[in-house]
Design a protein around this motif. Structure first.
Motif, short mmCIF file in Angstrom:
data_model
loop_
_atom_site.label_atom_id
_atom_site.label_comp_id
_atom_site.label_asym_id
_atom_site.label_seq_id
_atom_site.Cartn_x
_atom_site.Cartn_y
_atom_site.Cartn_z
N THR A 201 56.91 22.37 59.81
CA THR A 201 56.33 22.01 61.10
C THR A 201 56.31 23.18 62.07
N PHE A 202 57.40 23.92 62.14
CA PHE A 202 57.52 25.02 63.10
C PHE A 202 56.47 26.10 62.85
N ALA A 203 56.10 26.30 61.59
CA ALA A 203 55.07 27.29 61.26
C ALA A 203 53.67 26.69 61.33
N LEU A 204 53.54 25.41 60.98
CA LEU A 204 52.22 24.79 60.88
C LEU A 204 51.59 24.50 62.24
N VAL A 205 52.36 23.92 63.15
CA VAL A 205 51.79 23.45 64.42
C VAL A 205 51.08 24.54 65.20
N PRO A 206 51.69 25.71 65.47
CA PRO A 206 50.97 26.71 66.25
C PRO A 206 49.73 27.26 65.55
N GLN A 207 49.78 27.34 64.22
CA GLN A 207 48.61 27.84 63.49
C GLN A 207 47.46 26.84 63.54
N VAL A 208 47.79 25.55 63.44
CA VAL A 208 46.75 24.53 63.57
C VAL A 208 46.21 24.50 64.99
N ALA A 209 47.10 24.61 65.98
CA ALA A 209 46.67 24.61 67.38
C ALA A 209 45.71 25.76 67.67
N ASP A 210 45.92 26.89 67.02
CA ASP A 210 45.02 28.04 67.20
C ASP A 210 43.71 27.87 66.45
N ALA A 231 57.86 20.98 70.01
CA ALA A 231 56.49 20.76 69.54
C ALA A 231 55.48 21.12 70.63
N PHE A 232 55.78 20.76 71.87
CA PHE A 232 54.89 21.11 72.98
C PHE A 232 54.84 22.62 73.17
N ALA A 233 55.98 23.28 73.03
CA ALA A 233 56.01 24.74 73.18
C ALA A 233 55.18 25.43 72.11
N LEU A 234 55.03 24.77 70.95
CA LEU A 234 54.28 25.34 69.84
C LEU A 234 52.78 25.05 69.93
N GLY A 235 52.37 24.26 70.92
CA GLY A 235 50.95 24.00 71.11
C GLY A 235 50.52 22.58 70.84
N ALA A 236 51.46 21.68 70.49
CA ALA A 236 51.11 20.28 70.27
C ALA A 236 50.88 19.57 71.60
#
Length: 358
Positions: A201-210, A231-236
């Protein structure tokens, strides 16, 4: 008290808090969905293990008890052709356990399968017009998808890679669930079968958000306010939480599963295909240790469960979860045994407080 800084999901779904109840087939009940809706989140009703009539009754009950937006969830797998040789090999592998429990290894009663989204389920969506419809294992064919969108529903689906997230956006999804490998239950992958390369999750979320322009919902290993804020900090724009709600009294969870959840540690779960034929994350038990965790003999999804069903029933009667699919994410030890509405309100309050401190 702070405020939600990213309102995209709140505005898209018409909810008060960016918490989506994970649609857990089996444990998910109308009562669980109602409680989350009433607390301001998005309640979800999983329909993969329901008949059309049961789905209709469940949605009607939810609609009668809450005015909050609801999410109705469906699987999109293609039912496999029966492989007689593989089924026989699987039953032969289980024969010693049948003998142990005094069962006839030649008799395998039919087990409840998992029904994919079809014309009849689509008619239910058209009848009730839920605010959100979610899919697992990709999306249904375009004719069904277009009918769902025509009801006004927002459509979301699970992605386990950036490529899957882009595919979902390109095919009309209004938001994407970035499902990390930490998540409990069945993996939502549909473009890849490489489970060894599944992303956390920690790697996936920001890459998907981008990678996509639609809002992202983070899922996998999020069980408390710290996970929500991260999760919010990562872009969710929201989180989807399943395992956290397995501890709630409204969840339909057998006692052997509840006991296993209470005892679960960070390294207590693995991906296994022995219970259904498709990899899913669950707590290690006897069946996983001795048959898997991954077996090349297990029949294709969802056929593997039929032969295990009698063993599951016998073991549970004896108070054992040896043959039960004890689905759980990797952060179960952070779970709290609270009613679903209270849990949701606590998560909201704690998350806003942490965000205000940031």
């Amino acid at each position: 008290m702070g405020t939600w800084r990213d309102r995209r999901i709140l505005d898209l779904f018409g909810i008060e808090a960016p918490i989506v109840l994970g649609p857990m087939a089996g444990p998910g009940t109308p009562e669980l969905a109602i409680a989350v809706c009433e607390a301001g989140g998005l309640g979800s009703l999983p329909c993969a293990l329901l008949s059309v009539e049961q789905a209709r009754d469940g949605i009607a009950l939810i609609r009668s008890k809450t005015r909050g937006p609801i999410n109705i969830n469906f699987f999109c797998h293609v039912p496999p052709q029966t492989d007689a040789a593989r089924s026989m090999a699987w039953r032969a592998r289980l024969a010693e356990y049948y003998v142990e429990y005094g069962l006839d290894p030649e008799v395998t009663p039919p087990a409840a399968g998992r029904r994919p989204f079809d014309n009849d389920f689509c008619a239910v969506v058209e009848e009730f017009k839920p605010e959100v419809v979610s899919f697992h294992f990709g999306l249904p064919d375009k004719s069904l998808f277009d009918r769902v969108k025509a009801t006004g529903a927002k459509v979301i689906a699970s992605a386990t890679t950036v490529a899957e997230a882009r595919w979902l956006e390109a095919h009309g999804c209004d938001a994407v669930i970035a499902m990390g490998v930490e998540a409990g239950g069945h993996r939502g992958n549909f473009l890849t079968q490489d489970y060894a390369a599944q992303v956390g999750t920690f790697a996936l979320v920001p890459q998907v958000a981008d990678a996509v322009s639609v809002p992202v919902i983070a899922a996998g290993g999020i069980t408390d306010a710290r996970g929500i804020v991260a999760a919010f900090a990562l872009g969710a724009s929201a989180v989807q939480m399943g395992t956290a709600y397995l501890f709630c009294p409204e969840a339909k969870v057998p006692e052997v599963h509840r006991i296993a959840l209470r005892e679960c540690q960070d390294d207590s779960t693995v991906l296994t295909n022995i219970f259904t034929g498709r990899p899913a994350r669950g707590i290690i038990n006897r069946a996983i240790r001795e048959l898997g965790p991954l077996s090349s003999v297990a029949p294709a999804f969802p056929l593997a469960g039929a032969a295990l069903a009698p063993l599951k029933a016998k073991a549970e009667q004896a108070g054992k979860g040896d043959f039960t699919s004890l689905w759980s994410g990797q952060a179960a030890r952070l779970g709290r045994e609270l009613p679903a509405g209270e849990l949701t309100r606590v998560l909201i309050s704690e998350s806003l407080a942490k965000m205000a401190q940031a």
